[in-house]
Design an enzyme around this catalytic site. Structure first.
Site, PDB file in Angstrom:
ATOM      1  N   ASP A 167       0.829  -1.208   0.000  1.00 24.76           N
ATOM      2  CA  ASP A 167       0.000   0.000   0.000  1.00 24.76           C
ATOM      3  C   ASP A 167       0.863   1.257   0.000  1.00 24.76           C
ATOM      4  OD1 ASP A 167      -1.876   2.078   0.673  1.00 24.76           O
ATOM      5  OD2 ASP A 167      -3.180   0.542   1.524  1.00 24.76           O
ATOM      6  N   HIS A 198      -2.942  -0.016  -2.538  1.00 24.05           N
ATOM      7  CA  HIS A 198      -4.133   0.630  -2.002  1.00 24.05           C
ATOM      8  C   HIS A 198      -5.266   0.547  -3.029  1.00 24.05           C
ATOM      9  CE1 HIS A 198      -5.876   3.356   0.967  1.00 24.05           C
ATOM     10  NE2 HIS A 198      -6.406   4.043  -0.016  1.00 24.05           N
TER      11      HIS A 198
END
Length: 229
Positions: A167, A198
């Site tokens: 992420d 993400h």
């Protein structure tokens, strides 16, 4: 069947997008919390999928104070970020609490309410677990969660948390802090999806990963089935 549900709070009224199952009730409610792009088609598709699974599914318009009804795409990232930066997180959680109270009284409901959310909605889901009386909470990669980990002490209901291993917005130290804060609590599950970025579960998004979205959603389905029916 889709409809709108108005919810009134101290400083105004906002609408929720609602989808009902086609099967007879009673049904639990799942509240779906938006990303920075508002209650757009991606969020609405998630709501519709929950209705197909037997939930009354509800998506509150949390950007209503700035721009009611806003629906953005990834191409509108800068506008979404602008709305996010002006967004009052505390009021957002209060709006979720008001939505929980409103949906508990819906005809056809079984009285149980789950909350799930993505990105900004993942953070708000975590905070709702700490600050509201919902029954179960499933958060997807909530950016900024590590800034509120002291509030984990207030969580008493089941929590499921999905983390994207690669992420860009939640780096490894933040992920480790989130895991440490949550994994010691009862009725809490934390999963990491290695290599995912993400928003890997955003429908049709640029970082979408079909297999891990299916895996994460299957875990959420099992979680809600356990705690809401």
């Amino acid at each position: 069947m889709s409809t709108q549900l108005p919810v009134t709070v101290a400083d105004g009224t906002f609408n929720c997008y609602v989808e009902y199952p086609s099967t007879p009730g009673p049904h639990p409610v799942v509240i779906v919390i938006q990303e920075i792009f508002g209650v757009n088609e991606g969020m609405r598709s998630i709501v519709r999928n929950y209705a197909l699974k037997g939930y009354i599914a509800v998506a509150p318009d949390l950007f209503w104070r700035a721009e009611p009804g806003v629906q953005l795409s990834e191409a509108d990232f800068e506008k979404g970020m602008s709305l996010y930066k002006s967004f009052d997180i505390d009021k957002g959680v209060q709006d979720i609490a008001a939505t929980i109270a409103a949906v508990r009284t819906l005809e056809g409901g079984n009285g149980k309410v789950g909350v799930t959310g993505y990105c900004l909605g993942g953070l708000l889901t975590y905070l709702a677990a700490a600050r509201t009386d919902g029954d179960a909470f499933a958060a997807y990669y909530g950016g900024g969660t590590d800034n509120f980990l002291a509030e984990a002490a207030n969580i008493t209901k089941p929590v499921l948390y999905h983390l994207a291993g690669a992420d860009a917005y939640i780096p490894p130290p933040a992920q480790e802090a989130i895991r440490a804060a949550l994994e010691a609590k009862p009725d809490t599950e934390v999963y990491v999806y290695p290599g995912r970025d993400h928003a890997f579960a955003r429908p049709n998004g640029s970082s979408h990963h079909a297999a891990d979205t299916t895996l994460a959603n299957s875990r959420t389905d099992a979680f809600f089935l356990k705690h809401l029916f």
